[in-house]
Each structure stands twice: as C-alpha cells, then as structure tokens.
Design a protein around this motif. Structure first.
Motif, PDB file in Angstrom:
ATOM      1  N   ARG A   1     181.607  74.668  27.377  1.00  0.00           N
ATOM      2  CA  ARG A   1     180.619  75.675  27.011  1.00  0.00           C
ATOM      3  C   ARG A   1     181.294  76.918  26.431  1.00  0.00           C
ATOM      4  NH1 ARG A   1     175.735  75.931  30.405  1.00  0.00           N
ATOM      5  NH2 ARG A   1     177.119  75.604  32.166  1.00  0.00           N
TER       6      ARG A   1
ATOM      7  N   SER B   1     182.826  68.764  27.738  1.00  0.00           N
ATOM      8  CA  SER B   1     182.166  68.804  29.045  1.00  0.00           C
ATOM      9  C   SER B   1     180.686  68.478  28.826  1.00  0.00           C
ATOM     10  CB  SER B   1     182.282  70.207  29.651  1.00  0.00           C
ATOM     11  OG  SER B   1     181.480  71.099  28.898  1.00  0.00           O
ATOM     12  N   ARG B   2     180.009  68.230  29.933  1.00  0.00           N
ATOM     13  CA  ARG B   2     178.577  67.939  29.808  1.00  0.00           C
ATOM     14  C   ARG B   2     177.815  69.166  29.310  1.00  0.00           C
ATOM     15  NH1 ARG B   2     174.861  65.100  34.373  1.00  0.00           N
ATOM     16  NH2 ARG B   2     172.941  66.189  33.933  1.00  0.00           N
TER      17      ARG B   2
ATOM     18  N   GLN C   1     181.278  63.045  25.924  1.00  0.00           N
ATOM     19  CA  GLN C   1     181.310  63.595  27.295  1.00  0.00           C
ATOM     20  C   GLN C   1     182.323  62.907  28.199  1.00  0.00           C
ATOM     21  OE1 GLN C   1     177.477  64.224  29.182  1.00  0.00           O
ATOM     22  NE2 GLN C   1     178.387  63.827  31.184  1.00  0.00           N
ATOM     23  N   VAL C   2     183.132  63.745  28.843  1.00  0.00           N
ATOM     24  CA  VAL C   2     184.121  63.274  29.813  1.00  0.00           C
ATOM     25  C   VAL C   2     183.619  63.669  31.195  1.00  0.00           C
ATOM     26  CG1 VAL C   2     186.481  63.620  30.658  1.00  0.00           C
ATOM     27  CG2 VAL C   2     186.044  63.496  28.192  1.00  0.00           C
TER      28      VAL C   2
ATOM     29  N   THR D   1     179.505  61.386  34.720  1.00  0.00           N
ATOM     30  CA  THR D   1     178.435  60.687  34.009  1.00  0.00           C
ATOM     31  C   THR D   1     178.790  60.502  32.530  1.00  0.00           C
ATOM     32  OG1 THR D   1     177.360  62.858  33.961  1.00  0.00           O
ATOM     33  CG2 THR D   1     176.498  61.259  35.513  1.00  0.00           C
TER      34      THR D   1
ATOM     35  N   SER E   1     185.343  74.955  32.680  1.00  0.00           N
ATOM     36  CA  SER E   1     185.619  75.602  33.972  1.00  0.00           C
ATOM     37  C   SER E   1     186.300  74.673  34.964  1.00  0.00           C
ATOM     38  CB  SER E   1     184.316  76.136  34.576  1.00  0.00           C
ATOM     39  OG  SER E   1     183.421  75.063  34.811  1.00  0.00           O
TER      40      SER E   1
ATOM     41  N   GLN F   1     182.474  67.347  38.653  1.00  0.00           N
ATOM     42  CA  GLN F   1     181.984  66.209  37.855  1.00  0.00           C
ATOM     43  C   GLN F   1     182.814  66.038  36.587  1.00  0.00           C
ATOM     44  OE1 GLN F   1     180.018  68.767  38.820  1.00  0.00           O
ATOM     45  NE2 GLN F   1     178.442  67.938  40.172  1.00  0.00           N
ATOM     46  N   HIS F   2     183.381  67.125  36.068  1.00  0.00           N
ATOM     47  CA  HIS F   2     184.255  66.988  34.904  1.00  0.00           C
ATOM     48  C   HIS F   2     185.616  66.444  35.344  1.00  0.00           C
ATOM     49  CE1 HIS F   2     185.455  67.598  30.760  1.00  0.00           C
ATOM     50  NE2 HIS F   2     186.625  67.996  31.230  1.00  0.00           N
TER      51      HIS F   2
ATOM     52  N   ASN G   1     191.701  78.962  29.262  1.00  0.00           N
ATOM     53  CA  ASN G   1     190.485  79.573  29.791  1.00  0.00           C
ATOM     54  C   ASN G   1     190.704  81.075  29.927  1.00  0.00           C
ATOM     55  OD1 ASN G   1     188.247  80.286  31.645  1.00  0.00           O
ATOM     56  ND2 ASN G   1     188.012  78.057  31.764  1.00  0.00           N
TER      57      ASN G   1
HETATM   58  C1  LIG Z   1     175.039  64.689  38.706  1.00  0.00           C
HETATM   59  C2  LIG Z   1     175.871  65.509  37.782  1.00  0.00           C
HETATM   60  C3  LIG Z   1     176.721  64.862  36.887  1.00  0.00           C
HETATM   61  C4  LIG Z   1     177.510  65.618  36.022  1.00  0.00           C
HETATM   62  N1  LIG Z   1     178.349  64.964  35.165  1.00  0.00           N
HETATM   63  C5  LIG Z   1     179.189  65.689  34.401  1.00  0.00           C
HETATM   64  C6  LIG Z   1     180.120  65.056  33.553  1.00  0.00           C
HETATM   65  O1  LIG Z   1     180.194  63.832  33.438  1.00  0.00           O
HETATM   66  N2  LIG Z   1     180.965  65.825  32.822  1.00  0.00           N
HETATM   67  C7  LIG Z   1     180.933  67.204  32.885  1.00  0.00           C
HETATM   68  O2  LIG Z   1     181.735  67.849  32.193  1.00  0.00           O
HETATM   69  N3  LIG Z   1     180.034  67.815  33.677  1.00  0.00           N
HETATM   70  C8  LIG Z   1     179.158  67.100  34.409  1.00  0.00           C
HETATM   71  N4  LIG Z   1     178.235  67.742  35.172  1.00  0.00           N
HETATM   72  C9  LIG Z   1     178.051  69.212  34.971  1.00  0.00           C
HETATM   73  C10 LIG Z   1     179.049  70.044  35.707  1.00  0.00           C
HETATM   74  O3  LIG Z   1     178.601  70.298  37.027  1.00  0.00           O
HETATM   75  C11 LIG Z   1     179.268  71.401  34.991  1.00  0.00           C
HETATM   76  O4  LIG Z   1     178.034  72.039  34.854  1.00  0.00           O
HETATM   77  C12 LIG Z   1     179.892  71.280  33.613  1.00  0.00           C
HETATM   78  O5  LIG Z   1     181.048  70.460  33.676  1.00  0.00           O
HETATM   79  C13 LIG Z   1     180.287  72.679  33.134  1.00  0.00           C
HETATM   80  O6  LIG Z   1     180.778  72.577  31.824  1.00  0.00           O
HETATM   81  P1  LIG Z   1     181.760  73.695  31.256  1.00  0.00           P
HETATM   82  O7  LIG Z   1     182.984  73.742  32.102  1.00  0.00           O
HETATM   83  O8  LIG Z   1     181.919  73.444  29.807  1.00  0.00           O
HETATM   84  O9  LIG Z   1     180.877  75.013  31.393  1.00  0.00           O
HETATM   85  P2  LIG Z   1     181.062  76.282  32.344  1.00  0.00           P
HETATM   86  O10 LIG Z   1     181.132  75.871  33.778  1.00  0.00           O
HETATM   87  O11 LIG Z   1     180.018  77.244  31.938  1.00  0.00           O
HETATM   88  O12 LIG Z   1     182.497  76.849  31.971  1.00  0.00           O
HETATM   89  C14 LIG Z   1     182.788  77.448  30.754  1.00  0.00           C
HETATM   90  C15 LIG Z   1     184.215  77.949  30.877  1.00  0.00           C
HETATM   91  O13 LIG Z   1     184.614  78.490  29.632  1.00  0.00           O
HETATM   92  C16 LIG Z   1     185.368  79.665  29.871  1.00  0.00           C
HETATM   93  N5  LIG Z   1     185.254  80.516  28.676  1.00  0.00           N
HETATM   94  C17 LIG Z   1     184.148  81.115  28.185  1.00  0.00           C
HETATM   95  N6  LIG Z   1     184.441  81.752  27.017  1.00  0.00           N
HETATM   96  C18 LIG Z   1     185.756  81.547  26.793  1.00  0.00           C
HETATM   97  C19 LIG Z   1     186.652  81.978  25.768  1.00  0.00           C
HETATM   98  N7  LIG Z   1     186.228  82.692  24.732  1.00  0.00           N
HETATM   99  N8  LIG Z   1     187.952  81.603  25.862  1.00  0.00           N
HETATM  100  C20 LIG Z   1     188.395  80.859  26.906  1.00  0.00           C
HETATM  101  N9  LIG Z   1     187.592  80.426  27.909  1.00  0.00           N
HETATM  102  C21 LIG Z   1     186.287  80.756  27.844  1.00  0.00           C
HETATM  103  C22 LIG Z   1     184.738  80.292  31.098  1.00  0.00           C
HETATM  104  O14 LIG Z   1     185.659  81.135  31.768  1.00  0.00           O
HETATM  105  C23 LIG Z   1     184.379  79.062  31.924  1.00  0.00           C
HETATM  106  O15 LIG Z   1     185.420  78.707  32.817  1.00  0.00           O
HETATM  107  C24 LIG Z   1     177.429  67.030  36.039  1.00  0.00           C
HETATM  108  C25 LIG Z   1     176.590  67.655  36.952  1.00  0.00           C
HETATM  109  C26 LIG Z   1     175.822  66.915  37.804  1.00  0.00           C
HETATM  110  C27 LIG Z   1     174.919  67.621  38.780  1.00  0.00           C
END
Ligand SMILES: Cc1cc2nc3c(=O)[nH]c(=O)nc-3n(C[C@H](O)[C@H](O)[C@H](O)COP(=O)(O)OP(=O)(O)OC[C@H]3O[C@@H](n4cnc5c(N)ncnc54)[C@H](O)[C@@H]3O)c2cc1C
Length: 312
Positions: A204, A230-231, A244-245, A248, A263, A267-268, A282
């Motif tokens: 994200r 990520s998801r 997606q890694v 799921t 982050s 799940q990731h 990050n």
């Molecule tokens: C049943 C279930 C299954 C799931 N399956 C999966 C799955 O298969 N895969 C998966 O990935 N997730 C899965 N999830 C979702 C998971 O819980 C998280 O919501 C998801 O992984 C978060 O994605 P993210 O790390 O990209 O986003 P966030 O948690 O929002 O993290 C974003 C990160 O980016 C950093 N950031 C922001 N801006 C910048 C910048 N400019 N420079 C550097 N860093 C920055 C932030 O500090 C933060 O650490 C599942 C959830 C559930 C409930």
C-alpha cells in the motif's frame, strides 16, 4: 506402495511445480506414476517421462481435459486410483491442485492433507496452520492418502534423466456439470512469481498503480525479478490479483525477496518468510516486516528505490 502424481501443465509444457511434487513423492518412497490429463498433451507426457524418479506416465488425452475442469479431472483421477490401486495421490499446492484434489478426496470418501511441507514417514506429514505460525504434524490412516505439496518446501527433482514408459488411459470422465467459457491470461515479460529467483513486491505504501510501476518496474528490470504485491496493494487495484503474495495469495521462497512499502502483516509473511534473503524498504522503522528481514532500509521508497536502481 504406488504414488500417483498429478502433472500440472498447459498442454504444451510441464510446469516446474510438478518436479517439487515428485521430490515429495520420493521422500514417501515407492513407484511414482505421473498422470497427465490434457488435450494434445503428448509433449507433456514425453517431458514427464524424462523426469528423474518417475516410473510410469499415464496420459489421458481428451478434449474434456483441455482446460483442467476440476470436475472432470477429479473424476478421472478417482477412476485411475480405483483401477490402479494407488495408495497416494499428490499434486502441487497451486490453484489447480487445490481445485482438483479436494474433489478427488470427496469422490474416494477420504480426508486430505493440504500444503505438505515435510514427509516424516509414509503416513505422517507436516503442514503449516494459522498462516504459518504453527506447524501441525498429521498422521493419516486413510486407505488412500491425498495431499497437496507446497513446492517451496521441496527441492525439485531433475527434469531430465528418467526414461519412463507412457501409457494411454482409455476411460473418459465427463462429470457433465461444468463447461469451459473463456480465460484471460495475463501475459508477463517477467519471470513467473512462484518460480522466480528474485521477487520485488510493493504494498500500500507505493500509493498507486501508476507509482507502483514508476518506482518498482526499473528495479525489477535491473534485477530480472518477478513482481509481487501485498493484498492491500491488490485490493486497491494497483496491480492484478495474481501478483498477491501471502496466505490467500501465492507462496514464494526466492533467493531474494524485496518488500517495498509493505508493513509485514502475518498474512503477508505467510507467503514469503521462507525466502532466503529478505530486504525491506519502509519509512517506518517499527514496521513488523523488519522482524523477518535480513536487511532493512528506513526511508521513503520514492527516493531510496530510484537511488538503489541508479547504483545497481
Ligand atoms: C483472512 C485474511 C487473509 C489475508 N491474506 C493476505 C495475503 O495473502 N497477502 C497479504 O499481503 N495480505 C493479506 N491479508 C491482509 C493483511 O492483513 C494486511 O492488511 C496487508 O498485508 C497489508 O498490506 P500492506 O503491508 O501493503 O499495507 P499496510 O499495512 O498499510 O502497510 C503499508 C506500509 O507501507 C509503508 N509506507 C507508506 N508509505 C511509504 C513510503 N513512502 N516509503 C516507504 N514505506 C512507506 C508504511 O510504513 C507501512 O508499513 C489478509 C488478511 C486477512 C484477514
């Protein structure tokens, strides 16, 4: 003991995941037969016959199996198992394997074991539970042991070196409940995610689909890497969902995994924590991804990634 391995393929080439499944089958021990269900798939059967450790290839070549419709292929496998007296049926823990084998288990009225990561003995296996946070050891007393195999847990056997005979399977199994309509396959110029040596993943934190490609494509190009996500990035529409890694998504274990703007939710991590070297970028030095990372860089991905690319 005889083991039936279900070949994963696209009617033209044997998918490498099958080699990992054969490796798991070798750990069980016994005669290994590979079933190729496809259409115009002789070339796949010939490739399977060359795989080290395979003693027989069964080719079911019929238009009904052209698109791996799970209902038809499952029925075929159940018939082959009954006729051939197979004790084991193994397939890769991929979308295809996970689509087909539960149906085979139901048809044979046995339970199944998913995501095998270790063969402890002929009937005892390890598999991850709770998104990989715990490992269960399971024992099966079923008449037929059916399992999907997590490819990243087994080194593939050699694709060459065997000389198995190819036999044709005569029976045709039409479950009559599904038909193929169409498929849309994303054409990638990059390596396939689950087979790649290097994976560059964005979360994200990359902010948008446009920025994902602007920042991460040059890095992936330089490294010859596959791209993942990520998801949250997939749900936000930055990239297609086959990127997606995770729990799921796809399970990967490349030599190098770069998690950028991710982050590190459990799940990731479930999908990538077995990677040999993990690099996290990050802006948050407290991000949970750092707990599994071998190297982490605290900074804004929009500046540090282009800087990294310029130095590669
Ligand atoms: C049943 C279930 C299954 C799931 N399956 C999966 C799955 O298969 N895969 C998966 O990935 N997730 C899965 N999830 C979702 C998971 O819980 C998280 O919501 C998801 O992984 C978060 O994605 P993210 O790390 O990209 O986003 P966030 O948690 O929002 O993290 C974003 C990160 O980016 C950093 N950031 C922001 N801006 C910048 C910048 N400019 N420079 C550097 N860093 C920055 C932030 O500090 C933060 O650490 C599942 C959830 C559930 C409930």
């Amino acid at each position: 003991m005889s083991i039936l391995v279900i070949a994963e393929h696209n009617n033209q080439a044997l998918n490498g995941a099958t080699l990992n499944v054969v490796a798991a089958a070798q750990k069980i021990g016994g005669d290994i037969a590979v079933l190729v269900a496809g259409s115009g798939a002789q070339v796949v059967a010939d490739a399977a016959a060359k795989v080290a450790g395979v003693s027989k290839v069964l080719l079911a070549d019929n238009a009904l199996y052209a698109n791996q419709l799970a209902e038809n292929v499952a029925k075929l496998i159940a018939d082959v198992v009954k006729e051939g007296g197979y004790k084991y049926v193994l397939a890769a823990s991929t979308t295809t394997g996970k689509n087909i084998l539960p149906r085979v288990a139901a048809l044979l009225d046995v339970s199944m074991i998913t995501d095998i990561i270790s063969v402890e003995s002929a009937n005892t296996f390890k598999r991850p539970i709770y998104a990989g946070n715990a490992i269960a050891t399971v024992q099966s007393d079923e008449a037929v042991i059916i399992g999907t195999v997590r490819g990243t847990a087994f080194d593939p056997v050699a694709a060459e070196g065997g000389s198995a005979a190819v036999e044709t399977v005569g029976e045709v199994a039409d479950a009559g409940v599904s038909s193929f309509v169409n498929e849309e396959i994303v054409k990638l110029d990059r390596p396939e995610l689950t087979a790649a040596r290097i994976v560059v993943s964005g979360g994200r934190g990359v902010g948008s689909g446009e920025n994902y490609h602007k920042v991460l494509d040059p890095l992936a190009d330089k490294l010859g890497a596959a791209q993942g996500a990520s998801r949250a990035a997939v749900d936000a529409g930055f990239v297609p969902n086959d990127f997606q890694v995770g729990q799921t998504g796809k399970i990967v274990a490349p030599d190098l995994y770069m998690a950028i703007g991710i982050s590190g939710a459990i799940q990731h991590l479930a999908g990538m924590k077995d990677s040999k070297v993990i690099v996290a970028i990050n802006k948050d030095e407290e991000a949970p991804i750092n707990s599994v990372a071998d190297y982490w860089l605290v900074g804004d991905l929009n500046t540090v990634v282009p800087e990294l690319v310029s130095k590669l």
